[in-house]
Design a protein around this motif. Structure first.
Motif, short mmCIF file in Angstrom:
data_model
loop_
_atom_site.label_atom_id
_atom_site.label_comp_id
_atom_site.label_asym_id
_atom_site.label_seq_id
_atom_site.Cartn_x
_atom_site.Cartn_y
_atom_site.Cartn_z
N LEU A 140 -54.13 -11.52 15.67
CA LEU A 140 -53.98 -10.73 16.72
C LEU A 140 -52.75 -9.92 16.65
N LEU A 141 -51.84 -10.32 15.78
CA LEU A 141 -50.56 -9.52 15.90
C LEU A 141 -51.14 -7.97 15.26
N ILE A 142 -51.89 -8.21 14.22
CA ILE A 142 -52.39 -6.86 13.74
C ILE A 142 -53.12 -5.93 14.63
N ARG A 143 -53.78 -6.81 15.42
CA ARG A 143 -54.52 -6.08 16.63
C ARG A 143 -53.83 -5.36 17.53
N GLN A 144 -52.72 -6.05 18.09
CA GLN A 144 -51.97 -5.54 18.89
C GLN A 144 -51.04 -4.29 18.37
N LEU A 145 -50.85 -4.25 17.17
CA LEU A 145 -50.09 -3.35 16.67
C LEU A 145 -50.58 -1.85 16.47
N PHE A 146 -51.90 -2.02 16.11
CA PHE A 146 -52.69 -0.98 15.71
C PHE A 146 -53.85 -0.38 16.78
N HIS A 147 -54.00 -1.34 17.59
CA HIS A 147 -55.03 -1.08 18.55
C HIS A 147 -54.32 -1.03 20.26
N GLY A 148 -53.06 -1.14 20.27
CA GLY A 148 -52.34 -1.23 21.57
C GLY A 148 -52.39 -2.56 22.37
N LEU A 149 -51.33 -2.61 23.04
CA LEU A 149 -51.29 -3.86 23.82
C LEU A 149 -52.44 -4.10 24.74
N GLY A 150 -53.03 -5.18 24.42
CA GLY A 150 -54.11 -5.45 25.54
C GLY A 150 -54.12 -6.95 26.15
N ALA A 151 -55.49 -7.62 26.24
CA ALA A 151 -55.77 -8.61 26.43
C ALA A 151 -55.11 -9.72 25.40
N ALA A 174 -38.95 1.69 9.50
CA ALA A 174 -39.77 2.75 8.93
C ALA A 174 -40.87 3.38 9.60
N PHE A 175 -41.27 2.87 10.81
CA PHE A 175 -42.26 4.00 11.69
C PHE A 175 -41.60 3.73 12.86
N PRO A 176 -40.34 4.47 13.33
CA PRO A 176 -39.84 4.39 14.66
C PRO A 176 -40.57 4.62 15.86
N SER A 177 -41.67 5.58 15.76
CA SER A 177 -42.34 6.02 16.65
C SER A 177 -43.03 5.14 17.55
N GLY A 178 -43.18 3.69 17.20
CA GLY A 178 -43.67 2.77 17.79
C GLY A 178 -42.79 1.76 18.38
N TRP A 179 -41.52 1.98 18.48
CA TRP A 179 -40.69 1.11 18.55
C TRP A 179 -40.55 0.16 19.70
N ARG A 180 -41.33 0.95 20.76
CA ARG A 180 -41.47 0.08 21.96
C ARG A 180 -42.26 -1.03 22.10
N THR A 181 -43.49 -0.78 21.29
CA THR A 181 -44.45 -1.60 21.07
C THR A 181 -43.78 -3.09 20.34
N TYR A 182 -42.90 -2.56 19.38
CA TYR A 182 -42.38 -3.68 18.25
C TYR A 182 -41.27 -4.33 19.10
N LEU A 183 -40.64 -3.59 20.21
CA LEU A 183 -39.72 -4.30 20.73
C LEU A 183 -40.37 -5.41 21.94
#
Length: 643
Positions: free
Chosen positions: A151-162, A199-208
């Motif tokens: 699920l973590l991989i899914r949320q990181l690379f497919h966007g936050l969803g259900a 390493a990939f700061p463009s996705g910091w909102r998702t990581y946070l």
């Protein structure tokens, strides 16, 4: 699917019998006690944070369908194995890898190898399958780990969803159920998110967003565990730092790496070291722009997460001193297994898959799975011994009109469960207290009038400590090739005392007074005379004539009474003394000290009041002989006065 079904139907149920022991049968015992016997779950002492919710909830649902506890355990393991395979398949989908069918076949082959211990005997390595599929051995935690990783991989690379809410719910349940989940998933996930932000700061909102919510879910789960689970949870692992324990764990690992028969452990530990080094190399590569451009975010995430999991898993097991060797690898099984999955992903990436090659490989994997299923393991020695002894033990209890018995932790629940509760054996610790794992205080009388409390007149497979605690039995039964059985008469039956929190057959005044003869107390000097101890000047040196008994008392007021006599007066400056101490985990503290006054040669009584303010401490009362006069100590009695 047919090969998988065959493996689950034939091999896994047989594997359950190979894993039957004192801890795997806890779930059937717990179910019967709560549902059939209508006892209160709050009076249960559970064995710590060990996947309590995934295991207990699933088993209770199965036990309601399969009344036979052993069948329910077998069904549980089948479902657990299928769920692990399903979670692994979900991980394949989350990674968006091409040739998913061949990847799944590779992973299935690895799971079959893990469950069958790679076809190796125990002497050649680590039995990894037990903690993965053994109930009450962090099995549900392993399942939650795989699902949450997917699920973590899914949320990181497919966007936050259900799946985001599903991840948080499972992270909370994992935190509630097992502190090992926090070590193996929550902390590595937070570390991975922090590295991704660098390493990939463009996705910091998702990581946070993921980091904050995973932190809250895990911490909330851990602190709410004692309130969410109905039974009493023992102290969890990983709750302390121990330098001595860490040095001991490192010493054990060093010995295991030198073991000429530890091939499997040496290989897996070496892979763990290379996994950690691989993570460090990956971090170094990000310092160079040209190398950084060639690393994908998915590969970085998988390697970083696995490296951190392996590192934290070993660090937690070592620095808390919980690691006791690869025979008991429940704490490090995730770390030992993860590199194998990385190898599988790496192999799959370098193989040039063709349609015909993929078809052949899947067919071979299915064939090997079916063949393996037809060669299940033999039942465990514990299972076979218990089943052989149960009929004889049942007959002994019937012939002697005994309803309840005692045994050690490793035999009590095992016999109770495999006998379908017809032979209720309860576990007793070496000091005479109720063993603190997987026990219910109601089995010993709580909730009933004292006159109705059970009389324990049988001890199954006793040891010398039982003789010290309860005295010699009235009858010993020791048939050939069977465990020894001790029988006590009704007048000497063993009962639980709530005042002293012990099992004893030396209690008076309806369990309010415990009398211990001097002969039953430890001694450093003097000699025995019937049930007394005597020290004589010129024969015996300075030392403790009696010490002990190291009782764990509940908070209350007590009265300590020593009965003694001087057969010859001591020198005025060498009068024997009495003292009492509290023993804690870290030190001991003197709480009382007085001389034993000489009046005449008649029996004397020394009485001292004792206030116990805290639980879980051991209390000792000693008589110190100073090599002068002749002193006889007859008995020590401790009376419960009230709260």
């Amino acid at each position: 699917m047919a090969a998988l079904a065959c493996f689950a139907a034939y091999y896994i149920p047989a594997l359950c019998l190979g894993m039957v022991n004192a801890e795997t049968v806890v779930l059937p015992v717990f179910y019967h006690d709560i549902v059939a016997a209508h006892h209160t779950a709050a009076n249960w002492q559970w064995g710590g944070f060990s996947a309590v919710f995934p295991d207990v909830i699933t088993f209770f649902a199965l036990q309601s369908i399969y009344p036979n506890g052993l069948v329910a355990l077998q069904a549980y393991m089948v479902l657990l194995f299928l769920a692990l395979i399903g979670a692994t398949a979900a991980l394949c989908v989350s990674l968006d890898r091409p040739h998913k069918l061949s990847l799944f076949a590779l992973l299935l082959l690895l799971w079959v190898a893990l469950v069958t211990n790679f076809g190796l005997p125990f002497e050649l390595g680590v039995r990894l399958q037990n903690p993965l599929l053994q109930p009450v051995y962090h099995s549900g935690t392993g399942l939650l780990f795989v699902i949450c990783f997917a699920l973590l991989i899914r949320q990181l690379f497919h966007g936050l969803g259900a799946g985001f809410w599903g991840l948080l719910i499972l992270a909370f349940l994992g935190g509630v159920s097992d502190i090992l989940f926090l070590v193996d998933f929550s902390l590595p996930a937070l570390g991975t998110l922090a590295l991704l932000a660098l390493a990939f700061p463009s996705g910091w909102r998702t990581y946070l967003a993921l980091g904050i919510n995973l932190t809250v879910a895990g911490i909330a789960g851990y602190f709410l565990a004692p309130y969410c689970f109905p039974a009493q949870l023992s102290t969890a692992s990983y709750n302390h730092f121990s330098l001595d324990g860490a040095l001991g764990a490192l010493g054990i690992i060093g010995e295991e790496l030198k073991d000429p028969h530890g091939h499997m452990f040496i290989l897996l530990f070496t892979l763990d070291v290379f996994t950690i080094l691989g993570g460090l190399v990956g971090l170094v590569c990000f310092c160079f722009p040209k190398l950084r451009a060639r690393i994908s975010s998915r590969a970085f995430t998988v390697v970083a997460f696995c490296s951190l999991t392996v590192l934290l898993d070993w660090a937690a097991a070592i620095f808390t001193g919980d690691y006791q060797g690869n025979d008991d690898n429940r704490y490090t099984v995730v770390a030992l297994v993860l590199p194998l999955f990385l190898i599988v992903f790496g192999l799959h990436a370098v193989i040039l898959w063709r349609p015909w090659l993929e078809t052949v490989f899947v067919a071979v994997t299915c064939g090997l799975t079916v063949i393996t299923a037809l060669f299940p393991p033999d039942p465990s020695g514990e299972y076979q011994d218990a089943m052989a002894n149960i009929p004889y033990l049942r007959q002994v209890m019937k012939d002697h009109h005994i309803k309840d018995g005692l045994a050690d932790y490793w035999l009590s629940n095992l016999i109770t469960s495999l006998s379908d509760e017809t032979i209720p054996l309860r576990s007793v610790a070496g000091d005479g207290t109720i063993f603190h794992w997987f026990n219910n205080i109601e089995w010993f009388g709580k909730g009933r009038a004292v006159r109705d409390w059970p009389d324990f007149r049988l001890i199954y497979s006793p040891d010398e400590q039982d003789r010290i605690n309860f005295g010699a039995p009235d009858e010993i039964i020791h048939p050939a090739n069977r465990e020894e059985i001790w029988i006590y008469s009704e007048a000497r039956s063993i009962r639980y005392s709530a005042a002293f929190n012990i099992l004893s057959n030396k209690l008076l005044d309806q369990g309010r007074t415990e009398v211990i003869s001097a002969a039953d107390l430890p001694s450093a000097v003097g000699s025995l005379e019937k049930t007394s101890r005597i020290a004589v000047a010129g024969r015996d040196p300075d030392g403790y004539l009696t010490f002990g008994p190291y009782l764990t008392l509940i908070p209350a007021h007590y009265r300590v009474t020593f009965r003694y006599a001087y057969l010859a007066p001591p020198d005025p400056d060498k009068i024997p003394t009495y003292d009492s101490l509290i023993h804690t985990e870290s030190n001991e503290k003197d709480i009382d000290y007085v001389p034993l006054p000489y009046v005449n040669n008649a029996e004397q009584v020394l009485t001292r009041d004792l206030l116990v303010t805290g639980p879980d401490h051991q209390y000792e009362m000693r008589i110190h002989y100073h090599a002068s006069g002749t002193l006889r100590v007859d008995s020590l009695s401790i009376t419960y006065l009230g709260p």
